[in-house]
Design a protein around this motif. Structure first.
Motif, mmCIF file in Angstrom:
data_model
loop_
_atom_site.group_PDB
_atom_site.id
_atom_site.type_symbol
_atom_site.label_atom_id
_atom_site.label_comp_id
_atom_site.label_asym_id
_atom_site.label_seq_id
_atom_site.Cartn_x
_atom_site.Cartn_y
_atom_site.Cartn_z
ATOM 1 N N PHE A 48 16.484 -44.608 53.254
ATOM 2 C CA PHE A 48 17.443 -43.569 53.620
ATOM 3 C C PHE A 48 16.972 -42.239 53.061
ATOM 4 C CE2 PHE A 48 19.925 -47.274 54.480
ATOM 5 C CZ PHE A 48 20.678 -46.885 55.564
ATOM 6 N N LYS A 49 17.270 -41.171 53.794
ATOM 7 C CA LYS A 49 16.930 -39.818 53.325
ATOM 8 C C LYS A 49 17.764 -39.526 52.085
ATOM 9 C CE LYS A 49 16.239 -37.603 57.862
ATOM 10 N NZ LYS A 49 16.257 -38.717 58.767
ATOM 11 N N ASP A 50 17.179 -38.781 51.176
ATOM 12 C CA ASP A 50 17.889 -38.387 49.971
ATOM 13 C C ASP A 50 18.689 -37.107 50.271
ATOM 14 O OD1 ASP A 50 18.732 -38.285 47.398
ATOM 15 O OD2 ASP A 50 16.899 -37.345 46.630
ATOM 16 N N SER A 51 19.527 -37.167 51.310
ATOM 17 C CA SER A 51 20.290 -35.983 51.719
ATOM 18 C C SER A 51 21.751 -36.374 51.850
ATOM 19 C CB SER A 51 19.828 -35.474 53.089
ATOM 20 O OG SER A 51 18.439 -35.433 53.177
ATOM 21 N N ALA A 52 22.552 -35.441 52.320
ATOM 22 C CA ALA A 52 23.970 -35.722 52.523
ATOM 23 C C ALA A 52 24.316 -35.447 53.978
ATOM 24 C CB ALA A 52 24.805 -34.835 51.610
ATOM 25 N N ALA A 53 25.403 -36.071 54.433
ATOM 26 C CA ALA A 53 25.825 -35.867 55.816
ATOM 27 C C ALA A 53 27.339 -35.715 55.872
ATOM 28 C CB ALA A 53 25.396 -37.037 56.685
ATOM 29 N N CYS A 54 27.781 -34.930 56.855
ATOM 30 C CA CYS A 54 29.225 -34.742 57.061
ATOM 31 C C CYS A 54 29.517 -34.831 58.563
ATOM 32 C CB CYS A 54 29.655 -33.370 56.528
ATOM 33 S SG CYS A 54 31.379 -32.956 56.919
ATOM 34 N N CYS A 55 30.559 -35.576 58.892
ATOM 35 C CA CYS A 55 31.008 -35.684 60.287
ATOM 36 C C CYS A 55 32.435 -35.159 60.388
ATOM 37 C CB CYS A 55 30.968 -37.139 60.742
ATOM 38 S SG CYS A 55 31.790 -37.457 62.321
ATOM 39 N N VAL A 56 32.638 -34.145 61.208
ATOM 40 C CA VAL A 56 33.987 -33.631 61.461
ATOM 41 C C VAL A 56 34.375 -34.060 62.876
ATOM 42 C CG1 VAL A 56 35.441 -31.572 61.656
ATOM 43 C CG2 VAL A 56 33.574 -31.627 59.977
ATOM 44 N N VAL A 57 35.475 -34.798 62.976
ATOM 45 C CA VAL A 57 35.916 -35.264 64.290
ATOM 46 C C VAL A 57 36.738 -34.173 64.968
ATOM 47 C CG1 VAL A 57 37.438 -36.925 65.461
ATOM 48 C CG2 VAL A 57 35.832 -37.716 63.705
ATOM 49 N N ASP A 93 20.606 -30.872 52.280
ATOM 50 C CA ASP A 93 20.128 -31.411 51.004
ATOM 51 C C ASP A 93 21.275 -31.849 50.120
ATOM 52 O OD1 ASP A 93 17.608 -31.019 51.754
ATOM 53 O OD2 ASP A 93 17.327 -29.106 50.689
ATOM 54 N N ASP A 94 22.392 -31.112 50.194
ATOM 55 C CA ASP A 94 23.541 -31.488 49.370
ATOM 56 C C ASP A 94 24.801 -31.486 50.226
ATOM 57 O OD1 ASP A 94 25.016 -28.778 49.047
ATOM 58 O OD2 ASP A 94 22.894 -28.331 48.732
ATOM 59 N N LEU A 95 25.840 -32.128 49.691
ATOM 60 C CA LEU A 95 27.067 -32.321 50.468
ATOM 61 C C LEU A 95 27.742 -31.000 50.842
ATOM 62 C CD1 LEU A 95 28.922 -34.424 51.715
ATOM 63 C CD2 LEU A 95 30.208 -34.446 49.589
ATOM 64 N N LYS A 96 27.749 -30.076 49.886
ATOM 65 C CA LYS A 96 28.418 -28.794 50.128
ATOM 66 C C LYS A 96 27.820 -28.100 51.363
ATOM 67 C CE LYS A 96 30.062 -24.821 47.618
ATOM 68 N NZ LYS A 96 30.006 -24.033 46.417
ATOM 69 N N SER A 97 26.503 -28.097 51.436
ATOM 70 C CA SER A 97 25.850 -27.447 52.579
ATOM 71 C C SER A 97 26.094 -28.242 53.859
ATOM 72 C CB SER A 97 24.341 -27.323 52.353
ATOM 73 O OG SER A 97 24.075 -26.921 51.044
ATOM 74 N N ALA A 98 26.113 -29.574 53.751
ATOM 75 C CA ALA A 98 26.337 -30.399 54.953
ATOM 76 C C ALA A 98 27.726 -30.124 55.522
ATOM 77 C CB ALA A 98 26.171 -31.877 54.621
ATOM 78 N N ILE A 99 28.717 -30.005 54.633
ATOM 79 C CA ILE A 99 30.090 -29.744 55.080
ATOM 80 C C ILE A 99 30.169 -28.368 55.754
ATOM 81 C CG2 ILE A 99 32.477 -29.368 54.306
ATOM 82 C CD1 ILE A 99 31.835 -31.357 51.964
ATOM 83 N N ARG A 112 37.552 -33.604 48.989
ATOM 84 C CA ARG A 112 37.805 -34.472 47.843
ATOM 85 C C ARG A 112 36.469 -34.995 47.267
ATOM 86 N NH1 ARG A 112 39.669 -39.710 48.300
ATOM 87 N NH2 ARG A 112 39.914 -39.326 50.512
ATOM 88 N N ALA A 113 35.545 -35.318 48.152
ATOM 89 C CA ALA A 113 34.240 -35.825 47.720
ATOM 90 C C ALA A 113 33.502 -34.761 46.915
ATOM 91 C CB ALA A 113 33.413 -36.234 48.939
ATOM 92 N N LEU A 114 33.605 -33.532 47.381
ATOM 93 C CA LEU A 114 32.924 -32.430 46.713
ATOM 94 C C LEU A 114 33.462 -32.234 45.297
ATOM 95 C CD1 LEU A 114 30.761 -30.733 47.933
ATOM 96 C CD2 LEU A 114 32.447 -29.037 48.561
ATOM 97 N N LYS A 115 34.777 -32.294 45.179
ATOM 98 C CA LYS A 115 35.430 -32.173 43.877
ATOM 99 C C LYS A 115 34.966 -33.307 42.957
ATOM 100 C CE LYS A 115 39.928 -31.370 42.496
ATOM 101 N NZ LYS A 115 41.328 -31.610 42.800
ATOM 102 N N ALA A 116 34.933 -34.511 43.519
ATOM 103 C CA ALA A 116 34.525 -35.675 42.719
ATOM 104 C C ALA A 116 33.079 -35.551 42.270
ATOM 105 C CB ALA A 116 34.725 -36.948 43.526
ATOM 106 N N PHE A 117 32.199 -35.060 43.142
ATOM 107 C CA PHE A 117 30.784 -34.884 42.769
ATOM 108 C C PHE A 117 30.689 -33.913 41.592
ATOM 109 C CE2 PHE A 117 28.815 -36.510 46.830
ATOM 110 C CZ PHE A 117 27.955 -37.384 46.202
ATOM 111 N N GLU A 118 31.509 -32.845 41.668
ATOM 112 C CA GLU A 118 31.462 -31.856 40.601
ATOM 113 C C GLU A 118 31.978 -32.443 39.287
ATOM 114 O OE1 GLU A 118 33.008 -28.539 42.797
ATOM 115 O OE2 GLU A 118 31.017 -28.379 43.699
ATOM 116 N N GLU A 119 32.998 -33.307 39.366
ATOM 117 C CA GLU A 119 33.525 -33.955 38.165
ATOM 118 C C GLU A 119 32.503 -34.906 37.558
ATOM 119 O OE1 GLU A 119 38.047 -33.828 39.860
ATOM 120 O OE2 GLU A 119 37.107 -35.787 39.583
ATOM 121 N N VAL A 120 31.775 -35.621 38.434
ATOM 122 C CA VAL A 120 30.788 -36.615 37.971
ATOM 123 C C VAL A 120 29.609 -35.938 37.272
ATOM 124 C CG1 VAL A 120 29.090 -38.322 38.808
ATOM 125 C CG2 VAL A 120 31.429 -38.382 39.660
#
Ligand code: AMP
Ligand code: GLY
Length: 424
Positions: free
Chosen positions: A323-332, A385-391, A415-423
């Motif tokens: 798997f790519k070491d990247s992030a992905a976001c899907c908005v329906v 490369d990161d979730l924030k940019s993918a979103i 919520r995921a972004l907040k959790a990543f920052e907390e982690v």
């Protein structure tokens, strides 16, 4: 090789697009596919539940390999029907698909093999169930045994609500025969994670984790839907959690199915809750998730057809699944009013090039134009490369799509972004 994908949603479109990149694919069919998929596959107008017609079409057109994705068709044995005419499939046979087809089966399996899940009782008549909820801890979770279009779960906060749920499932049969038996289980708390895994009966390889957003409105308000968006990876699915899942959940499950004479081949979907006592199984699905697939499959960096065929042939252990070491976001993008009443039939326009992927779902062709034809119209997917940019990228691209009554959640991934920052 000629390959057919059975189904018509965004999940199937994501699979079709990825299979298009596979070296071994010469011709792709989608049965029935949808009006937005015609650029990527030949869409064949046969209903997804018309098994006989599908088998005939596969035979007449010398299709070599079939990817069966929808739950009903797997549980009803489409893979078995195709095996009878000598055609190999990606997906479990009927014997193994029961892991999703019956919650009583899956809960008993977990109990027998010590796989962590919510504690539960099975009821085959309403009288016993009604007696049980008089003293059961609240909230309590009531589930129809069989498939119920993803709607067979009722979380009851009060005894009255629990009684009503039992009556409506077992007596009024709101989920049909799916509700002949029910499971009543402990209410768990914690963040959820979806993990899909390639399986060949013995070997299991987990894919990158994902987070679904099931509620219709921002901040997880509104009704439950088929999924309004997803992100991958899931921040709560840390390396430590992943290892615990492999040791205590994933491998024990694949071994249990083998021991029961029901080896599981295909994609096994683990719906997980990360509780204070560690990860536990909420549910198993015998198929790719929707819209999880729309973020997981674009991150796959290996040949999808090769991996799928290795699952069928029992040679997955020899394959490398990267798997790519990247992030992905899907908005329906949905039709306003979904999952209740909504209007459709409106032309969909795409303004310029989309930097990302569009996976169509509720769309059809009308006089050569793609028009809306369902609640969830399409998923707009971006990788970065990161979730924030993918979103940010996915949301930017949604502006290029227009149709009347377009509706989306505005907080997919927040919520995921907040959790990543907390982690961090
Ligand atoms: P399912 O259709 O089994 O995925 O359930 C739908 C949703 O109901 C899950 O995604 C959870 O949010 C919730 N759910 C199901 N079972 C439980 C449980 N035992 N405790 C808490 N929430 C649950
Ligand atoms: N996204 C959950 C499912 O596919 O069932």
């Amino acid at each position: 090789m000629k390959v057919a994908v059975i189904g018509s949603g965004g999940r199937e479109h994501a699979i079709v697009k990825k299979l298009k990149e596979s070296k071994g694919v010469d011709k792709l069919y989608a049965i029935p596919g949808n009006g937005g998929m015609t650029m990527d596959a030949e869409c064949v107008a046969i209903g997804v539940n018309e098994t006989e017609k599908i088998v005939d079409f596969v035979k007449t057109n010398d299709i070599n390999y079939v990817v069966v994705t929808p739950d009903n068709q797997l549980v009803d044995g489409m893979v078995d029907a195709l095996a009878e005419i000598g055609v190999k499939c990606f997906g479990p046979d009927k014997k193994a698909a029961i892991i999703e087809g019956s919650k009583v089966f899956s809960k008993n399996l977990m109990k027998k093999y010590g796989i962590p899940t919510a504690s539960y009782e099975v009821f085959t008549n309403p009288e016993d169930a009604l007696e049980y909820v008089k003293t059961a801890p609240l909230p309590t979770v009531i589930k129809a045994d069989g498939l119920a279009l993803g709607k067979g779960v009722i979380i009851a906060e009060t005894r009255e609500a629990a009684e009503k749920a039992i009556e409506s499932i077992m007596e009024d049969k709101i989920f049909g025969e799916s509700g002949a038996n029910i499971v009543i289980e402990e209410f768990m708390t914690g963040p959820e994670a979806s993990v899909l895994a390639f399986c060949d009966g013995k070997t299991l390889i987990p894919m990158v984790s994902a987070m679904d957003h099931k509620r219709a409105k921002d901040n997880d308000k509104g009704l439950n839907t088929g999924g309004m968006g997803t992100v991958a990876p899931n921040p709560y699915y840390t390396d430590k959690v992943a290892q615990e899942c492999i040791d205590k959940i994933f491998m024990p499950t694949i071994r249990a199915m083998e021991a029961e004479g029901r080896p599981f081949k295909g994609c096994l979907f683990f719906g997980l809750m990360i509780t204070a006592d560690g990860p536990k199984v909420i549910e198993y699905n015998c198929r790719f998730g929707d819209p999880e697939t729309q973020v997981v499959i674009p991150l796959l960096d290996s040949d999808l057809l090769e991996i799928m065929m290795a699952c069928t042939d029992g040679t997955l252990a020899e394959k490398e699944v990267k798997f790519k070491d990247s992030a992905a976001c899907c908005v329906v993008l949905a039709s306003n009013g979904y999952p209740e009443k909504y209007e459709s039939g409106f032309p969909i326009t795409v303004d310029g090039e989309v930097d990302g992927k569009l996976y169509y779902a509720g769309a059809k062709l009308k006089e050569g134009k793609v028009v809306t034809a369902g609640g969830r119209v399409m998923g707009v997917v971006a990788l970065a490369d990161d979730l924030k940019s993918a979103i940010a990228k996915a949301y930017k691209e949604t502006d290029k799509i227009s149709f009347e009554n377009k509706y989306k959640r505005n907080d997919i991934g927040a919520r995921a972004l907040k959790a990543f920052e907390e982690v961090k």
